[in-house]
Write a protein that holds these residues in place. Structure first.
Motif, PDB file in Angstrom:
ATOM      1  N   LYS A  65     -40.954 -12.876 -12.844  1.00  0.00           N
ATOM      2  CA  LYS A  65     -42.023 -12.407 -13.728  1.00  0.00           C
ATOM      3  C   LYS A  65     -42.313 -13.411 -14.844  1.00  0.00           C
ATOM      4  O   LYS A  65     -43.469 -13.591 -15.250  1.00  0.00           O
ATOM      5  N   SER A  66     -41.278 -14.068 -15.319  1.00  0.00           N
ATOM      6  CA  SER A  66     -41.459 -15.059 -16.383  1.00  0.00           C
ATOM      7  C   SER A  66     -42.269 -16.263 -15.918  1.00  0.00           C
ATOM      8  O   SER A  66     -42.786 -17.029 -16.742  1.00  0.00           O
ATOM      9  N   ASP A  67     -42.392 -16.428 -14.601  1.00  0.00           N
ATOM     10  CA  ASP A  67     -43.153 -17.568 -14.078  1.00  0.00           C
ATOM     11  C   ASP A  67     -44.647 -17.442 -14.374  1.00  0.00           C
ATOM     12  O   ASP A  67     -45.354 -18.458 -14.391  1.00  0.00           O
ATOM     13  N   ILE A  68     -45.124 -16.221 -14.594  1.00  0.00           N
ATOM     14  CA  ILE A  68     -46.538 -16.061 -14.971  1.00  0.00           C
ATOM     15  C   ILE A  68     -46.785 -16.712 -16.325  1.00  0.00           C
ATOM     16  O   ILE A  68     -47.759 -17.451 -16.505  1.00  0.00           O
ATOM     17  N   ASP A  69     -45.887 -16.462 -17.278  1.00  0.00           N
ATOM     18  CA  ASP A  69     -46.030 -17.085 -18.603  1.00  0.00           C
ATOM     19  C   ASP A  69     -45.919 -18.609 -18.498  1.00  0.00           C
ATOM     20  O   ASP A  69     -46.686 -19.337 -19.135  1.00  0.00           O
ATOM     21  N   LEU A  70     -44.969 -19.083 -17.701  1.00  0.00           N
ATOM     22  CA  LEU A  70     -44.807 -20.521 -17.518  1.00  0.00           C
ATOM     23  C   LEU A  70     -46.065 -21.129 -16.911  1.00  0.00           C
ATOM     24  O   LEU A  70     -46.536 -22.190 -17.351  1.00  0.00           O
ATOM     25  N   PHE A  71     -46.617 -20.458 -15.916  1.00  0.00           N
ATOM     26  CA  PHE A  71     -47.837 -20.928 -15.249  1.00  0.00           C
ATOM     27  C   PHE A  71     -48.992 -21.031 -16.239  1.00  0.00           C
ATOM     28  O   PHE A  71     -49.687 -22.069 -16.309  1.00  0.00           O
TER      29      PHE A  71
END
Length: 482
Positions: free
Chosen positions: A170-176
């Motif tokens: 889920k944190s990958d959305i923020d990273l993206f």
């Protein structure tokens, strides 16, 4: 005796003998650089770093996908500044290395069963159709097919499954979002530098080599920043800007809202200075998608009124007529625009030519690769101008209907997933992803946007994240800390 210059011990001889291959290697490298150009020297100097980077990707394949996304932004300017460098092949290399890292990974087991979903099957279907186009009755050049299919399907089928395998937290959305917003913001600032100070020497060489006729209009530069050209710069800036503005309206902390709003405005300025008229429709498509997905009638009505008022201002008034960028954007709403009329004429020619070719003329027969590898084909002389027209020409009406059906299905399924998402923060993030992708699909009618980097990478990763999102949704709305 040790001070005698004529005296050497075996130990000294063993130590100094390594000077011989060192000198020979230096001579060889000097000859190579002088004969092949500085690009070879640059590659040789960074080779140790590349070797370490390859090892890192094999240890953590996830890093490969992240660097692929970053590289898609900077790749065009590398090609402009380093003569002879085939920068585009770096995209292929990063994706292939990431896949090799997954295949030979020993410390982690990847759940390939997660690839069994409708998005992956649709991706695979389009890949198969592209492969079958090799046997097109028009017998297109195989080299033209190889170069065109990379943007038509290869990056699609290589990147989407990587999202399910290595970019699935889920944190990958923020990273993206952080990656694409920061790189787009830098792109807008660099574009402003081009406008106010001027392009550098390498960019001027690129302009003089032929790009000047489309990038300097009436003495005014169409800014291209570090992207491939002004059209891609403007479309990508519009794509990311509408995503930022959607995020700014979400249930985030005040500091995050401020960041998204600031970035969205600056990146919107980048779109304006590009002079790309079709980029406006990324806002139309993305904004309309967000308003529908907001589930709030008041916001839908207010947003619709504001959007129509903005379009009406461009079409029916002279507000901002003293600004070159606004004037050029205004022409996108003029059906009598000369450029638009030429496109209609070309489409009429293609309609007659393709009437007896339901499967098109083959991948790589129109556009840049058509001119390069299929110059003997009549269709290669007709500029496609639009991704829709290009798909129609290469795959025929049968392939175009299938492609459009796939795009509409992905868009509709994405909207359905977002509609049922309960977490307000996640729903807003997904609306930004879906709105941006829908806007790109709409403005691809005017330019080849969806098959160009970095837009392709952003859209493909967006699709994967939307498909993954149901596993992150919370039964109860999430409380936001301010």
């Amino acid at each position: 005796m040790n001070n005698d210059p004529l005296y050497t011990t075996n130990r000294d001889r063993l130590k100094d003998i390594w000077l011989i291959p060192g000198i020979l290697i230096s001579i060889f490298l000097g000859w190579l650089v002088s004969g092949k150009g500085m690009s070879v020297g640059v590659l040789l100097s960074v080779f140790p770093f590349l070797a370490g980077f390859f090892v890192l990707i094999f240890l953590k394949p996830r890093i490969g996908l992240i660097f692929f996304l970053i590289y898609c932004f900077i790749m065009p300017t590398l090609g402009k500044h380093i003569d002879g460098l085939q920068a585009g092949l770096g995209q292929d290399a990063l994706l292939i290395l990431t896949w090799l890292g997954i295949i030979f990974q020993r410390t982690r087991v990847y759940k390939f069963r997660h690839l069994n979903n409708d998005l992956m099957w649709l991706t695979f279907v389009w890949f198969v159709i592209t492969v079958l186009e090799i046997a097109n009755p028009e017998r297109p050049s195989i080299l033209g097919w190889v170069y065109e299919m990379r943007s038509a399907t290869l990056y699609w089928i290589l990147s989407v499954p990587l999202v399910f395998l290595v970019f699935n937290k889920k944190s990958d959305i923020d990273l993206f979002f952080n990656i694409i917003i920061i790189l787009s913001l830098i792109g807008a600032i660099y574009g402003a530098k081009q406008l106010m100070i001027g392009p550098d020497a390498a960019e001027n060489r690129w302009l003089e080599a032929g790009a000047k006729k489309t990038h300097v209009l009436f003495g005014k530069l169409r800014v291209f920043s570090y992207y491939s050209d002004a059209a891609q710069f403007g479309s990508s800036q519009a794509h990311v800007s509408i995503m930022c503005l959607i995020l700014a309206s979400g249930a985030h902390s005040f500091s995050k809202k401020l960041w998204y709003a600031f970035a969205g405005v600056i990146i919107f300025y980048g779109m304006l200075i590009s002079g790309t008229r079709g980029a406006l429709f990324a806002f139309v498509g993305g904004g309309a998608t967000f308003l529908v997905l907001s589930k709030q009638v008041k916001i839908l009505i207010l947003g619709g009124v504001l959007g129509l008022a903005f379009l009406g201002m461009l079409k029916y008034t002279n507000i901002g007529s003293g600004n070159q960028q606004i004037n050029r954007m205004r022409t996108s709403l003029d059906p009598e625009d000369a450029s638009f009329q030429v496109r209609l004429i070309n489409q009429k020619i293609l309609k007659d030519y393709l009437a007896s070719r339901p499967f098109g003329t083959g991948v790589g027969t129109i556009g840049m690769w058509g001119v390069t590898y299929n110059a003997d084909k009549y269709i290669s002389r007709i500029p496609p101008d639009s991704l829709y027209v290009k798909i129609w020409a290469m795959y025929g009406i049968v392939g175009f209907i299938l492609w459009l059906g796939i795009m509409l299905y992905i868009t509709g399924k994405s909207a359905g997933i977002i509609w049922n998402t309960r977490d307000p923060v996640l729903r807003n993030q997904l609306a930004a992803l879906c709105g941006g992708a829908t806007g790109v699909l709409l403005c691809s009618y005017g330019n080849e946007v969806l098959n160009a980097m970095p837009t392709s990478a952003i859209v493909y990763i967006s699709w994967g994240l939307i498909w993954l999102s149901p596993r992150w949704d919370k039964p109860q709305p999430k409380t936001i800390e301010i």
